[in-house]
Design a protein around this motif. Structure first.
Motif, PDB file in Angstrom:
ATOM      1  N   PRO A  37     -15.197  44.250 -10.896  1.00 59.36           N
ATOM      2  CA  PRO A  37     -16.530  43.657 -10.687  1.00 59.36           C
ATOM      3  C   PRO A  37     -17.277  44.256  -9.502  1.00 59.36           C
ATOM      4  O   PRO A  37     -18.475  44.548  -9.594  1.00 59.36           O
ATOM      5  CB  PRO A  37     -16.216  42.171 -10.471  1.00 59.36           C
ATOM      6  CG  PRO A  37     -14.945  41.947 -11.201  1.00 59.36           C
ATOM      7  CD  PRO A  37     -14.157  43.212 -11.005  1.00 59.36           C
ATOM      8  N   ALA A  38     -16.567  44.464  -8.391  1.00 56.77           N
ATOM      9  CA  ALA A  38     -17.214  45.048  -7.212  1.00 56.77           C
ATOM     10  C   ALA A  38     -17.637  46.490  -7.477  1.00 56.77           C
ATOM     11  O   ALA A  38     -18.717  46.923  -7.053  1.00 56.77           O
ATOM     12  CB  ALA A  38     -16.280  44.979  -6.007  1.00 56.77           C
ATOM     13  N   GLN A  39     -16.808  47.241  -8.179  1.00 59.68           N
ATOM     14  CA  GLN A  39     -17.159  48.628  -8.494  1.00 59.68           C
ATOM     15  C   GLN A  39     -18.371  48.690  -9.425  1.00 59.68           C
ATOM     16  O   GLN A  39     -19.249  49.544  -9.271  1.00 59.68           O
ATOM     17  CB  GLN A  39     -15.973  49.340  -9.143  1.00 59.68           C
ATOM     18  CG  GLN A  39     -14.774  49.531  -8.220  1.00 59.68           C
ATOM     19  CD  GLN A  39     -15.118  50.321  -6.971  1.00 59.68           C
ATOM     20  OE1 GLN A  39     -15.739  51.376  -7.039  1.00 59.68           O
ATOM     21  NE2 GLN A  39     -14.721  49.808  -5.818  1.00 59.68           N
ATOM     22  N   LEU A  40     -18.438  47.776 -10.384  1.00 57.92           N
ATOM     23  CA  LEU A  40     -19.599  47.722 -11.286  1.00 57.92           C
ATOM     24  C   LEU A  40     -20.858  47.334 -10.516  1.00 57.92           C
ATOM     25  O   LEU A  40     -21.940  47.883 -10.764  1.00 57.92           O
ATOM     26  CB  LEU A  40     -19.337  46.721 -12.408  1.00 57.92           C
ATOM     27  CG  LEU A  40     -18.352  47.187 -13.491  1.00 57.92           C
ATOM     28  CD1 LEU A  40     -17.886  46.015 -14.336  1.00 57.92           C
ATOM     29  CD2 LEU A  40     -18.995  48.260 -14.368  1.00 57.92           C
ATOM     30  N   LEU A  41     -20.709  46.398  -9.583  1.00 56.25           N
ATOM     31  CA  LEU A  41     -21.875  45.988  -8.794  1.00 56.25           C
ATOM     32  C   LEU A  41     -22.390  47.153  -7.957  1.00 56.25           C
ATOM     33  O   LEU A  41     -23.600  47.369  -7.849  1.00 56.25           O
ATOM     34  CB  LEU A  41     -21.478  44.802  -7.905  1.00 56.25           C
ATOM     35  CG  LEU A  41     -22.578  43.904  -7.317  1.00 56.25           C
ATOM     36  CD1 LEU A  41     -23.265  44.534  -6.140  1.00 56.25           C
ATOM     37  CD2 LEU A  41     -23.595  43.520  -8.382  1.00 56.25           C
ATOM     38  N   LYS A  42     -21.485  47.950  -7.409  1.00 56.42           N
ATOM     39  CA  LYS A  42     -21.910  49.124  -6.639  1.00 56.42           C
ATOM     40  C   LYS A  42     -22.593  50.168  -7.529  1.00 56.42           C
ATOM     41  O   LYS A  42     -23.527  50.836  -7.097  1.00 56.42           O
ATOM     42  CB  LYS A  42     -20.710  49.727  -5.899  1.00 56.42           C
ATOM     43  CG  LYS A  42     -20.214  48.861  -4.747  1.00 56.42           C
ATOM     44  CD  LYS A  42     -19.384  49.633  -3.748  1.00 56.42           C
ATOM     45  CE  LYS A  42     -18.024  49.960  -4.282  1.00 56.42           C
ATOM     46  NZ  LYS A  42     -17.167  50.603  -3.251  1.00 56.42           N
ATOM     47  N   LYS A  43     -22.138  50.276  -8.770  1.00 58.15           N
ATOM     48  CA  LYS A  43     -22.805  51.189  -9.715  1.00 58.15           C
ATOM     49  C   LYS A  43     -24.233  50.713 -10.009  1.00 58.15           C
ATOM     50  O   LYS A  43     -25.159  51.526 -10.138  1.00 58.15           O
ATOM     51  CB  LYS A  43     -22.003  51.281 -11.008  1.00 58.15           C
ATOM     52  CG  LYS A  43     -20.727  52.095 -10.899  1.00 58.15           C
ATOM     53  CD  LYS A  43     -20.033  52.191 -12.257  1.00 58.15           C
ATOM     54  CE  LYS A  43     -18.766  53.016 -12.175  1.00 58.15           C
ATOM     55  NZ  LYS A  43     -18.080  53.100 -13.483  1.00 58.15           N
ATOM     56  N   ILE A  44     -24.404  49.398 -10.114  1.00 61.83           N
ATOM     57  CA  ILE A  44     -25.747  48.840 -10.349  1.00 61.83           C
ATOM     58  C   ILE A  44     -26.669  49.177  -9.182  1.00 61.83           C
ATOM     59  O   ILE A  44     -27.812  49.610  -9.369  1.00 61.83           O
ATOM     60  CB  ILE A  44     -25.665  47.314 -10.558  1.00 61.83           C
ATOM     61  CG1 ILE A  44     -24.987  47.008 -11.897  1.00 61.83           C
ATOM     62  CG2 ILE A  44     -27.051  46.676 -10.501  1.00 61.83           C
ATOM     63  CD1 ILE A  44     -24.662  45.546 -12.101  1.00 61.83           C
ATOM     64  N   ILE A  45     -26.166  49.010  -7.967  1.00 58.73           N
ATOM     65  CA  ILE A  45     -26.962  49.321  -6.770  1.00 58.73           C
ATOM     66  C   ILE A  45     -27.285  50.814  -6.743  1.00 58.73           C
ATOM     67  O   ILE A  45     -28.405  51.230  -6.428  1.00 58.73           O
ATOM     68  CB  ILE A  45     -26.215  48.904  -5.488  1.00 58.73           C
ATOM     69  CG1 ILE A  45     -25.980  47.389  -5.471  1.00 58.73           C
ATOM     70  CG2 ILE A  45     -26.997  49.328  -4.243  1.00 58.73           C
ATOM     71  CD1 ILE A  45     -25.058  46.927  -4.357  1.00 58.73           C
ATOM     72  N   ASP A  46     -26.295  51.628  -7.086  1.00 56.81           N
ATOM     73  CA  ASP A  46     -26.485  53.074  -7.089  1.00 56.81           C
ATOM     74  C   ASP A  46     -27.531  53.497  -8.115  1.00 56.81           C
ATOM     75  O   ASP A  46     -28.391  54.347  -7.838  1.00 56.81           O
ATOM     76  CB  ASP A  46     -25.149  53.757  -7.379  1.00 56.81           C
ATOM     77  CG  ASP A  46     -25.078  55.159  -6.815  1.00 56.81           C
ATOM     78  OD1 ASP A  46     -25.313  55.326  -5.616  1.00 56.81           O
ATOM     79  OD2 ASP A  46     -24.800  56.084  -7.594  1.00 56.81           O
ATOM     80  N   GLU A  47     -27.477  52.908  -9.307  1.00 55.72           N
ATOM     81  CA  GLU A  47     -28.483  53.197 -10.337  1.00 55.72           C
ATOM     82  C   GLU A  47     -29.876  52.811  -9.851  1.00 55.72           C
ATOM     83  O   GLU A  47     -30.854  53.519 -10.087  1.00 55.72           O
ATOM     84  CB  GLU A  47     -28.157  52.426 -11.624  1.00 55.72           C
ATOM     85  CG  GLU A  47     -26.982  52.959 -12.416  1.00 55.72           C
ATOM     86  CD  GLU A  47     -27.300  54.243 -13.170  1.00 55.72           C
ATOM     87  OE1 GLU A  47     -28.477  54.646 -13.209  1.00 55.72           O
ATOM     88  OE2 GLU A  47     -26.360  54.847 -13.718  1.00 55.72           O
ATOM     89  N   TYR A  48     -29.968  51.704  -9.177  1.00 56.14           N
ATOM     90  CA  TYR A  48     -31.251  51.212  -8.659  1.00 56.14           C
ATOM     91  C   TYR A  48     -31.838  52.201  -7.652  1.00 56.14           C
ATOM     92  O   TYR A  48     -33.049  52.462  -7.646  1.00 56.14           O
ATOM     93  CB  TYR A  48     -31.024  49.850  -8.012  1.00 56.14           C
ATOM     94  CG  TYR A  48     -32.231  49.251  -7.321  1.00 56.14           C
ATOM     95  CD1 TYR A  48     -33.099  48.406  -8.005  1.00 56.14           C
ATOM     96  CD2 TYR A  48     -32.479  49.493  -5.966  1.00 56.14           C
ATOM     97  CE1 TYR A  48     -34.190  47.834  -7.363  1.00 56.14           C
ATOM     98  CE2 TYR A  48     -33.566  48.934  -5.325  1.00 56.14           C
ATOM     99  CZ  TYR A  48     -34.419  48.098  -6.027  1.00 56.14           C
ATOM    100  OH  TYR A  48     -35.500  47.531  -5.384  1.00 56.14           O
ATOM    101  N   LEU A  49     -31.000  52.747  -6.802  1.00 51.05           N
ATOM    102  CA  LEU A  49     -31.483  53.601  -5.721  1.00 51.05           C
ATOM    103  C   LEU A  49     -31.809  55.022  -6.180  1.00 51.05           C
ATOM    104  O   LEU A  49     -32.652  55.688  -5.588  1.00 51.05           O
ATOM    105  CB  LEU A  49     -30.438  53.664  -4.599  1.00 51.05           C
ATOM    106  CG  LEU A  49     -30.193  52.363  -3.834  1.00 51.05           C
ATOM    107  CD1 LEU A  49     -29.004  52.521  -2.897  1.00 51.05           C
ATOM    108  CD2 LEU A  49     -31.427  51.944  -3.048  1.00 51.05           C
TER     109      LEU A  49
END
Length: 312
Positions: free
Chosen positions: A153-165
């Motif tokens: 879950p934490a790794q997926l959340l970081k991917k979401i943030i990365d996609e956003y940026l």
């Protein structure tokens, strides 16, 4: 952006922010992205109070965060996620410099009810799992996902943030897909729960034991984190409950240890200073004189005299 460096990048943005607000807005790489908006919580010394107008996800990337949602207070550790229902009232207490709290605010069409409902097929077990978490969400206004920074879950959340940026193509469908997998994984592992309420009580016995075990190498921030409070609140709580400051408690225990060690012939004053956690001789002498109204050498001479120790 390299995923393993995401925390350092976010921390640098937070450190360079100059505006006098409670949160720092992160600019999306794709200007057409309208699924969500991301903020970083600032470290100014206040309790930040909000009302969620949309669904929100809080993610602690580093350190801890003490949060209160609809009157329920709890500590969130690194890697943990909190899902907030819209219209929830929530507070974020002042944080330490090493804490990093990320806030994802979804657009008005992206609700947790819709997201969870899309996960369930016709299978009865899946429908029951979805209804269970939605019942908690409606009743409490939040769901708590306890995980670690290396968990999926934490790794997926970081991917979401990365996609956003980033300026990558197809950011919206990628974020949607990663969010869906994150929630499905949480449901599958039954890790979405009601947050465990933290007590604001103060157990002096536990505090005294902690001082006893750590007085030689201890800071206020470390002690506050150990007991689950932010630093300012913990400092005030110790003073209120005991009548003495945190530093006074540590100095008192160090002075007691210094007196014990001064009675030994095999330890020099320099070694005593290092053992009890002071960094310099002059500072130790000043503290010692303030506490005992004599120098360490004067006390050592008297302790040796009482023990009939003659070093000549």
């Amino acid at each position: 952006m390299v995923a393993v460096k995401l925390e350092q990048y976010l921390a640098s943005i937070l450190a360079s922010a100059k505006n006098d607000t409670n949160e720092v807005y992160l600019e999306p790489g794709n200007k057409n992205l309208d699924l969500l908006t991301i903020f970083l919580e600032k470290h100014n010394q206040n309790t930040h109070r909000y009302q969620a107008t949309n669904a929100i996800m809080l993610y602690v990337a580093e350190g801890t965060a003490r949060i209160k949602v609809n009157g329920q207070a709890f500590l969130v550790e690194a890697g943990n996620l909190v899902l907030l229902q819209n219209k929830s009232n929530y507070e974020i207490e002042s944080q330490n410099s090493g804490d990093l709290l990320v806030k994802l605010v979804f657009n008005s069409n992206l609700t947790y009810q819709n997201l969870f409902a899309k996960l369930a097929s016709g299978a009865e077990r899946e429908q029951q799992a979805v209804e269970q978490v939605l019942t908690v969400l409606r009743a409490k206004g939040l769901l708590y996902l306890k995980s670690t920074r290396v968990s999926q879950p934490a790794q997926l959340l970081k991917k979401i943030i990365d996609e956003y940026l980033n300026q990558s193509l197809f950011a919206s469908p990628m974020i949607n897909a990663e969010l869906t997998v994150l929630l499905a994984e949480a449901l599958r592992n039954q890790s979405l729960t009601e947050a465990a309420t933290s007590s604001y009580g103060f157990a002096q016995t536990a505090f005294d034991q902690y001082i006893e075990a750590n007085f030689a190498n201890i800071t206020l921030a470390q002690a506050a984190q150990h007991f689950g409070f932010n630093t300012n609140y913990f400092s005030s709580l110790v003073k209120q409950k005991t009548g003495k400051s945190f530093v006074e408690h540590v100095d008192e225990r160090r002075m007691e240890e210094a007196r014990t060690l001064l009675a030994r012939t095999d330890i020099s004053v320099k070694e005593i200073i290092a053992r009890i956690g002071y960094s310099g001789k002059s500072f130790f002498y000043r503290k010692f004189n303030d506490y005992y109204h004599e120098t360490p050498m004067q006390m050592r001479a008297e302790l040796f005299r009482q023990a009939k120790i003659n070093l000549k």
